[in-house]
Write an enzyme that holds these catalytic residues in place. Structure first.
Site, PDB file in Angstrom:
ATOM      1  N   PRO A 216       0.859  -1.332   0.133  1.00 36.05           N
ATOM      2  CA  PRO A 216      -0.065  -0.129  -0.032  1.00 36.05           C
ATOM      3  C   PRO A 216       0.776   1.065   0.063  1.00 36.05           C
ATOM      4  CG  PRO A 216      -1.097  -1.680   1.647  1.00 36.05           C
ATOM      5  CD  PRO A 216       0.589  -2.129   1.139  1.00 36.05           C
ATOM      6  N   THR A 218       2.637   2.546  -2.875  1.00 39.28           N
ATOM      7  CA  THR A 218       3.674   2.397  -3.610  1.00 39.28           C
ATOM      8  C   THR A 218       3.225   3.252  -4.885  1.00 39.28           C
ATOM      9  OG1 THR A 218       3.140   0.120  -4.073  1.00 39.28           O
ATOM     10  CG2 THR A 218       4.753   0.681  -2.480  1.00 39.28           C
ATOM     11  N   GLY A 219       2.066   3.300  -5.167  1.00 33.51           N
ATOM     12  CA  GLY A 219       1.862   4.297  -6.318  1.00 33.51           C
ATOM     13  C   GLY A 219       1.134   3.466  -7.661  1.00 33.51           C
ATOM     14  N   HIS A 437      19.557   4.831  29.241  1.00 31.10           N
ATOM     15  CA  HIS A 437      19.066   3.701  28.591  1.00 31.10           C
ATOM     16  C   HIS A 437      19.150   4.003  27.019  1.00 31.10           C
ATOM     17  CE1 HIS A 437      16.115   0.391  27.597  1.00 31.10           C
ATOM     18  NE2 HIS A 437      16.006   0.893  26.392  1.00 31.10           N
ATOM     19  N   GLU A 438      18.913   5.097  26.710  1.00 31.05           N
ATOM     20  CA  GLU A 438      19.153   5.524  25.275  1.00 31.05           C
ATOM     21  C   GLU A 438      20.771   5.518  24.843  1.00 31.05           C
ATOM     22  OE1 GLU A 438      16.752   5.509  23.195  1.00 31.05           O
ATOM     23  OE2 GLU A 438      15.273   5.248  25.012  1.00 31.05           O
ATOM     24  N   HIS A 441      22.165   2.505  24.336  1.00 38.95           N
ATOM     25  CA  HIS A 441      21.879   2.000  22.909  1.00 38.95           C
ATOM     26  C   HIS A 441      22.914   2.714  21.998  1.00 38.95           C
ATOM     27  CE1 HIS A 441      18.199  -0.184  23.390  1.00 38.95           C
ATOM     28  NE2 HIS A 441      17.434   0.700  23.924  1.00 38.95           N
ATOM     29  N   ASP A 513      12.838  -4.001  23.392  1.00 33.33           N
ATOM     30  CA  ASP A 513      14.211  -4.298  22.885  1.00 33.33           C
ATOM     31  C   ASP A 513      14.369  -5.831  23.057  1.00 33.33           C
ATOM     32  OD1 ASP A 513      14.674  -1.497  22.363  1.00 33.33           O
ATOM     33  OD2 ASP A 513      15.449  -1.484  24.720  1.00 33.33           O
TER      34      ASP A 513
END
Length: 627
Positions: A216, A218-219, A437-438, A441, A513
């Site tokens: 859906p 994609t043209g 926490h971020e 990562h 995660d």
């Protein structure tokens, strides 16, 4: 990139109908106003309030000149005195003015006689007239309703396809970006419609059907309109669901009418969007029996496509994102001869799509659409159009004269992750945990050699996430090796590892995660043959249910308990090894982790440039203290 359907326009009323309605309405309004605002109503109230006296008293008053005016209305006599007071009395119907003595020419009193029988006739019958007009209007409305219902019943089996003639279709191939291979295939279709004799003269048959397959957005619809625009032919557009109704036989009737109209307007294009709504496989559980309405509609489509005469120059184009559920007879040569797969755009295609959608927007000079294309990996053309629209909305809200790079970046983040939730207030403790926490990562992902480059870190809430760390690939990748999967798992576990290293405890923030890391490890063992030697080079699990492009179907178990234990053991061991690896990275760079956290806590967002300056020691973490 999907083309919106034309807005609904109610049927126009004819001039005769409009004039009749206007006349009836005006007549009713006039009669009502005439009845309500009768100028004699005030006089009637005054006459009704007159004092009743003997007729002889009025006769004496006339002789003495006490009255200005005497009004004789049928058998009633109204006399108006000099001071304006009014009295009334009654006379016999046979009494004349001479008998009453009211005809003296020397007397200044004005005596008038009024015959109310003819004057009251109109107002007497006015209620009957109003009732008659109401009945007449009701009968007219009833017959018109019956006529409309008969017309609807007769046209119920007519096609509801929206027709755009050659002049109305403005879309061209230059308006479609990012689908070069699909456009190359469709250029031949345009040539078939423009120059059919070039192919028929040497015995080639023009394809009857073209099936556009893609996710859906994609043209597919845009490409179909571009073919009609390039060929300069009429464009019949209809959705597959519009064929099927609750009444049996309506869908087949609409198919016959659609193809009949198309043949009259040949050369032309019939475009059926979401053809899977009517073209499902026949028979089987859940698809109905031989008398199912959808089956009859599909049978009629197959029959009509077989009935195309050579040289008809009508090409049927259809779009779907579920090619696996289509009936085999629909896909055989002679019906849908060509299948064109439209994939999600790559980096170069995304940049071109952004350029197309920036044509009608005021974009500032120096805006780098390539950077936006790099940040939108995996998005479709419709998503990119939405990004450009959101950037224009951001620019308008911020009172920018043109769309800036920041507007575009914010639009990408809003579309891909969600809008910022500034109303969500975190405690200082939660904010600190989210920051570490971020950064876990970010640090682990940066140290993993196969990980995608870091782009941005934020602890501003978006959607359901309290914070986000972006890793953006430098280029599109179509194959992934084992090392890339392991580094991705390690980076996902970096947030939980940072919580353990810094706070000596873990929170629920790593739940998503863990899900993603576990799924990657399980796919390595079950789908890609990247597990242990005792698991073997076997793909485990069978796909169940219909496949939507872009959506994974359910899996059924086709392996033994022993293999299941080995797969579980591989997943647990892989996650444990990568978790220990992430802990090692963070313990080694604990000082840098703390320096980064101080800056992120204050500014809430951090670019990759700021991250590298602090992580590589080029810049010290300076935190201003606010009293």
């Amino acid at each position: 990139m999907a083309v919106s359907p034309a807005p609904y326009r109610p049927p126009q009323r004819s001039r005769q109908q409009w004039l009749l309605s206007a006349f009836l309405f005006s007549a009713l309004v006039f009669l009502s106003l005439l009845f309500l605002f009768n100028p004699e109503q005030g006089e009637e109230k005054k006459l009704a309030a007159a004092k009743e006296v003997p007729l002889s008293e009025i006769t004496r008053g006339y002789a003495d000149g006490k009255f200005d005016k005497i009004l004789i209305r049928d058998n009633k006599v109204y006399a108006t005195q000099k001071d304006g007071a009014m009295v009334q009395s009654y006379k016999e119907s046979t009494d004349s003015l001479s008998q009453l003595g009211w005809n003296d020419p020397k007397n200044a009193t004005v005596v008038s006689v009024e015959n109310r029988e003819t004057a009251n006739l109109f107002f007497a019958i006015l209620p009957d007239l109003l009732f008659f007009f109401l009945i007449l209007a009701g009968v007219v409305w009833l017959f018109r309703g019956i006529a409309r219902s008969q017309s609807t019943a007769l046209s119920f089996g007519k096609s509801r396809a929206r027709i755009a003639d050659a002049k109305q279709v403005k879309t061209r191939f230059v308006d479609v970006a990012g689908a070069e291979e699909a456009k190359e295939d469709l250029v031949e279709v345009v040539d078939f419609l423009k120059n059919p004799k070039k192919y028929t003269s040497i015995g080639a048959k023009i394809p009857k059907g073209v099936l556009l397959v893609g996710s859906p957005g994609t043209g597919k619809t845009l490409l179909a309109r571009a073919v009609a625009g390039e060929a300069g032919v009429p464009f019949f557009s209809i959705a597959g669901s519009e064929f099927v109704e609750m009444f049996v036989g309506v869908g087949a009737s609409r198919v016959r009418d659609l193809f009949t109209r198309a043949k009259r307007n040949a050369p032309c294009i019939i475009f059926i969007d979401e053809i899977d709504a009517v073209g499902r496989q026949r028979g089987g559980a859940g698809f109905g029996g031989g008398h199912d309405e959808r089956e009859q509609t599909l049978n009629q489509i197959l029959t009509e496509m077989d009935g195309f005469e050579q040289g008809t120059n009508v090409i049927v184009m259809a779009a779907t994102n579920r090619p696996d559920v289509l009936d085999i007879a629909l896909l055989r040569p002679g019906r849908f001869d060509r299948r064109i797969f439209i994939d999600k755009p790559d980096l170069a295609a995304r940049e071109k799509i952004l350029e197309v959608h920036s044509r009608n927007k005021k974009v500032a000079k120096g805006v780098k659409l390539l950077d936006i294309a790099k940040q939108s990996v995996g998005l479709t053309g419709a998503d990119l159009e939405n990004i450009m629209n959101e950037s224009a909305i951001f620019a308008a809200k911020r009172r920018h004269a043109q769309v800036t790079q920041k507007d575009l970046v914010d639009a990408v983040e809003k579309v891909t992750i969600g809008a910022e939730k500034k109303s969500r207030k975190l405690t200082q403790r939660e904010k600190e945990i989210t920051a570490y926490h971020e950064l876990g990562h970010a640090v682990v992902g940066h140290l993993c050699p196969e990980s995608d480059p870091l782009h941005k870190i934020s602890i501003v809430s978006r959607g359901s996430a309290l914070g986000v760390t972006w890793f953006l690939p430098e280029e599109d990748r179509y194959t992934i090796n084992r090392g890339k999967f392991l580094d991705e798992i390690c980076g996902l576990l970096g947030g939980r590892a940072a919580e353990e290293v810094v706070f000596k405890e873990i929170t629920t923030g790593a739940s998503n995660d863990l899900e993603r890391a576990s799924q990657i490890a399980r796919n390595m063992a079950m789908k890609y043959g990247m597990g242990d030697d005792d698991i073997g080079l076997v793909a485990y699990g069978e796909k169940q249910g219909s496949v939507f492009l872009g959506v994974d179907p359910g899996m059924s178990r086709n392996y033994s308990e022993e293999i299941a234990r080995k797969i579980d053991s591989f997943v647990q061991r892989t996650l444990k090894e990568q978790y220990e690896r992430a802990l090692g990275f963070l313990r080694t760079h604990r000082k840098k982790l703390d320096d980064l956290a101080k800056v992120l806590m204050q500014h809430e967002t951090m670019t990759v440039e700021e991250f590298m300056e602090i992580f590589e020691g080029k810049k010290k973490a300076e935190v201003s203290v606010v009293a």
